[in-house]
Design a protein around this motif. Structure first.
Motif, PDB file in Angstrom:
ATOM      1  N   ILE A  49      36.672 -74.675 -13.470  1.00 41.41           N
ATOM      2  CA  ILE A  49      35.648 -74.463 -14.499  1.00 41.41           C
ATOM      3  C   ILE A  49      34.593 -75.573 -14.436  1.00 41.41           C
ATOM      4  N   ILE A  50      35.058 -76.823 -14.253  1.00 34.73           N
ATOM      5  CA  ILE A  50      34.101 -77.935 -14.172  1.00 34.73           C
ATOM      6  C   ILE A  50      33.138 -77.701 -13.011  1.00 34.73           C
TER       7      ILE A  50
ATOM      8  N   ASN B  39      24.876 -72.768  -9.712  1.00 35.27           N
ATOM      9  CA  ASN B  39      23.837 -72.245 -10.585  1.00 35.27           C
ATOM     10  C   ASN B  39      24.040 -70.789 -10.900  1.00 35.27           C
TER      11      ASN B  39
ATOM     12  N   THR C 213      30.810 -74.587 -13.832  1.00 34.34           N
ATOM     13  CA  THR C 213      29.841 -74.825 -14.910  1.00 34.34           C
ATOM     14  C   THR C 213      28.747 -75.797 -14.482  1.00 34.34           C
ATOM     15  N   ASN C 214      29.135 -76.824 -13.760  1.00 32.29           N
ATOM     16  CA  ASN C 214      28.180 -77.901 -13.536  1.00 32.29           C
ATOM     17  C   ASN C 214      27.524 -77.923 -12.160  1.00 32.29           C
TER      18      ASN C 214
ATOM     19  N   ILE D  71      40.999 -76.006 -14.830  1.00 33.01           N
ATOM     20  CA  ILE D  71      39.996 -76.903 -15.420  1.00 33.01           C
ATOM     21  C   ILE D  71      39.052 -77.419 -14.338  1.00 33.01           C
TER      22      ILE D  71
END
Lengths: 217, 88
Positions: free
Chosen positions: B80-81, B88, B84-85, B77
């Motif tokens: 992924i965070i 780029n 994703t954030n 997790i």
């Protein structure tokens, strides 16, 4: 009975594959032409196709949603929504909607001077239900025929298959070792009962017969 | 709070998975010990041998690897965070 089993199997796998197709990330190579915001109603059942970006919006019946308009290399259009997934399903943990909107606006290009972008997204586009795929991230690529490999989806599918297989093998082993012998036992017991009944019936029947009046001669 | 719901539901599901995996792992170890005694040792107390082996297993690093059931999803997790954030 066999048909019911097959219908059940087909329905099950259709649901699983549909779910995976909706949830797993896909990549499109597109040219971004515009972005816009539009107020969306959230009060009907198509609510499930919109995200739940923050706490307040769960009780809202409508709100503004950002959209990214794009053209694919074959000239057809594609519209993405741009929403936070937050801590909810699907687990993309996207909180950077505003940043992605900024990047999308930065990558707007014209037909004469195109900038091609690989957009990672999940979800479907459906005109009748007004459903849009949610853009997760975007990256500039060399050209319209750039090769983008969906590594994440490949890895997730392999892992899911490995888990499925590991459980299946163990379940079959368990069934062979524990359940089949019991069923077999039950079958043999039943055979025994059946046979005993036949034998007993024979004895009992003979005893009954002994009371019947004998044919007199 | 969606994050609290994720934590509670996630912890609940992972605990179920951990419980099943722990029981399964222990039973596999037990079967292996029994097989070892039956094929190689064949002398002394069979139950004591198995009990001793399971006690050894309880303190082993292999058993502690099962805590990965809790740790790996958290790391996934976090990754992924980050991707994703912040990438780029």
């Amino acid at each position: 009975m066999r048909y019911i089993k097959w219908v059940f199997i087909i329905v099950f796998w259709t649901i699983v594959l549909t779910f995976l197709h909706y949830t797993l990330p896909q990549k499109d190579v597109v040219r971004i032409v515009n972005t816009y915001e539009e107020r969306q109603d959230l009060a009907d059942w198509t609510r499930i196709f919109w995200s739940v970006p923050d706490d307040q919006s769960e009780t809202l019946i409508n709100r503004d949603v950002q959209f990214i308009q794009a053209i694919r290399p074959n000239g057809k259009n594609m519209v993405y929504r741009n929403e936070d997934t937050g801590w909810n399903w699907p687990p993309y943990f996207k909180f950077d909607t505003a940043d992605l909107y900024t990047d999308a606006n930065d990558m707007i290009s014209t037909k004469d001077n195109p900038v091609w972008v690989s957009v990672t997204h999940y979800g479907w586009r459906n005109r009748f239900l007004s459903v849009f795929p949610n853009a997760i991230s975007m990256k500039q690529v060399e050209g319209p025929d750039a090769r983008v490999i969906p590594w994440v989806s490949i890895i997730i599918l392999i892992i899911l298959f490995a888990i499925f297989w590991a459980i299946r093998v163990r379940w079959r082993r368990f069934r062979r070792a524990r359940i089949d012998p019991i069923l077999q036992d039950a079958g043999e017991t039943w055979d025994g009962v059946d046979q005993r009944y036949t034998e007993t019936r024979g004895k009992f029947g003979r005893w009954l017969d002994s009371w019947r009046s004998k044919p007199k001669n | 709070m969606a994050v609290l719901r994720l934590i509670f539901v996630g912890f609940f599901i992972l605990t179920i998975i951990y419980g099943i995996a722990a029981l399964y792992s222990r039973s596999v170890r037990k079967a292996k010990l029994a097989q070892e005694w039956d094929t190689e040792i064949q002398q002394g107390d069979r139950d004591a041998f198995i009990r001793e082996g399971l006690r050894e297993y309880s303190g082993s690093f292999r058993r502690k690897l099962l805590f990965g059931i809790y740790i790996v999803p958290v790391l996934v997790i976090l990754t992924i965070i980050y991707i994703t954030n912040f990438v780029n």
